[in-house]
Design a protein around this motif. Structure first.
Motif, PDB file in Angstrom:
ATOM      1  N   HIS A  65       0.697  -1.225  -0.112  1.00  0.00           N
ATOM      2  CA  HIS A  65      -0.023   0.068  -0.013  1.00  0.00           C
ATOM      3  C   HIS A  65       0.998   1.420  -0.019  1.00  0.00           C
ATOM      4  O   HIS A  65       0.598   2.137  -0.851  1.00  0.00           O
ATOM      5  CB  HIS A  65      -0.941  -0.072   1.061  1.00  0.00           C
ATOM      6  N   LYS A  66       1.885   1.339   0.755  1.00  0.00           N
ATOM      7  CA  LYS A  66       2.790   2.419   0.877  1.00  0.00           C
ATOM      8  C   LYS A  66       3.606   2.389  -0.191  1.00  0.00           C
ATOM      9  O   LYS A  66       3.912   3.512  -0.712  1.00  0.00           O
ATOM     10  CB  LYS A  66       3.671   2.432   2.289  1.00  0.00           C
ATOM     11  N   ALA A 119       2.989   1.423  -3.224  1.00  0.00           N
ATOM     12  CA  ALA A 119       1.811   1.909  -4.301  1.00  0.00           C
ATOM     13  C   ALA A 119       1.834   3.200  -4.406  1.00  0.00           C
ATOM     14  O   ALA A 119       1.608   3.947  -5.518  1.00  0.00           O
ATOM     15  CB  ALA A 119       0.809   1.248  -4.475  1.00  0.00           C
ATOM     16  N   GLY A 120       1.575   3.899  -3.207  1.00  0.00           N
ATOM     17  CA  GLY A 120       1.385   5.260  -3.069  1.00  0.00           C
ATOM     18  C   GLY A 120       2.461   6.369  -3.403  1.00  0.00           C
ATOM     19  O   GLY A 120       2.425   7.529  -3.430  1.00  0.00           O
ATOM     20  N   THR A 121       3.782   5.830  -3.407  1.00  0.00           N
ATOM     21  CA  THR A 121       4.862   6.640  -3.564  1.00  0.00           C
ATOM     22  C   THR A 121       5.954   6.342  -4.669  1.00  0.00           C
ATOM     23  O   THR A 121       6.702   7.210  -5.110  1.00  0.00           O
ATOM     24  CB  THR A 121       5.651   6.474  -2.287  1.00  0.00           C
ATOM     25  N   ALA A 142       5.713   6.291  -8.055  1.00  0.00           N
ATOM     26  CA  ALA A 142       5.668   7.112  -9.219  1.00  0.00           C
ATOM     27  C   ALA A 142       6.215   8.244  -8.772  1.00  0.00           C
ATOM     28  O   ALA A 142       6.841   8.930  -9.828  1.00  0.00           O
ATOM     29  CB  ALA A 142       4.092   7.250  -9.732  1.00  0.00           C
ATOM     30  N   ARG A 200       0.070  -1.797  -6.599  1.00  0.00           N
ATOM     31  CA  ARG A 200      -1.380  -1.668  -6.437  1.00  0.00           C
ATOM     32  C   ARG A 200      -2.205  -2.505  -6.870  1.00  0.00           C
ATOM     33  O   ARG A 200      -3.132  -3.020  -6.416  1.00  0.00           O
ATOM     34  CB  ARG A 200      -1.619  -0.226  -7.418  1.00  0.00           C
TER      35      ARG A 200
END
Lengths: 106, 130
Positions: A58-59, A61-63, A65, A77
């Protein structure tokens, strides 16, 4: 909230301010890949094991990119989302396939 | 220049957001869980709040609900910044009173742009009322 922070002086100092964030991201990526690799290697896909790995993903996937690794973020993701959707019967094969894709993207 | 509180438990995200906003001339404070965030927002009354949804101790949406139930914080603009991707999550955030919503990963320049837009709208609304 301990204090407000305003802008740091421009130019030379600014590159230094970004570096620790990048280092922290690389550390996070390493931890997530290690957790995923260990789960796949041990062949344990219990809800507990999967939840631990999903939290890492989760973390990531959020960063990812924001550090030029969009493909890695997308793959993370997909696995994070899939873990919540896949049935017990399909879970292992799907996780193994996604894990391989994540390793390639990393 | 505005005073902005970032409520977010991911130190990488807070680092990126803080960097972008301070470069744009704003003053930033960071809270790493929902309970601390609510306390800081009530105590400091910032000009704008950036809220993550998934935080320890108290979720961002609960913080938002508390803000919207407070006469002092009712009009404080809130941008929700979250990894939750579903349309239902977006709807839920707006129903709770969010003014804007961005998904992670995000472009820091776009975040600054949206923050400036929200601040401008708030200023314009205050001017009309004043």
């Amino acid at each position: 909230l301990r204090q407000w922070s305003a802008a740091a002086p421009a130019a030379p100092g600014q590159a230094a301010a970004v570096a620790p964030v990048r280092e922290r991201y690389e550390q996070r990526k390493g931890e997530a890949l290690k957790a995923l690799d260990e789960m796949v290697r041990r062949g344990l896909f219990s809800n507990e094991e999967v939840a631990t790995v999903a939290a890492h993903l989760h973390k990531l996937a959020g960063t990812a990119a924001m550090f030029g690794e969009a493909d890695l973020g997308d793959q993370a993701r997909q696995l994070e989302d899939g873990i919540q959707r896949w049935t017990d019967g399909e879970r292992e094969a799907k996780i193994r396939a996604c894990a391989a894709a994540i390793k390639r993207a990393a | 220049m505005a005073r902005i509180i970032i409520a977010e438990d991911d130190e990488i995200v807070t680092g990126i957001v803080s960097e972008a906003l301070t470069k744009a001339g704003h003053i930033v404070g960071v809270a790493y869980n929902g309970a601390d965030a609510l306390w800081a927002i009530q105590a400091k009354e910032p000009d704008l709040v950036i809220l993550d949804c998934n935080m320890p101790e108290m979720s961002g949406l609960l913080v938002l609900r508390e803000m919207r139930n407070s006469s002092e914080l009712y009009n404080t603009p809130v941008l929700v910044l979250t990894g939750r991707q579903g349309p239902r999550d977006v709807e839920l955030a707006y129903n709770q009173g969010a003014n804007d919503y961005m998904k992670k990963p995000f472009d820091p320049d776009e975040l600054v742009f949206r923050v400036e837009e929200l601040l401008a709208k708030t200023r314009s609304s205050k001017n009309r009322q004043g």
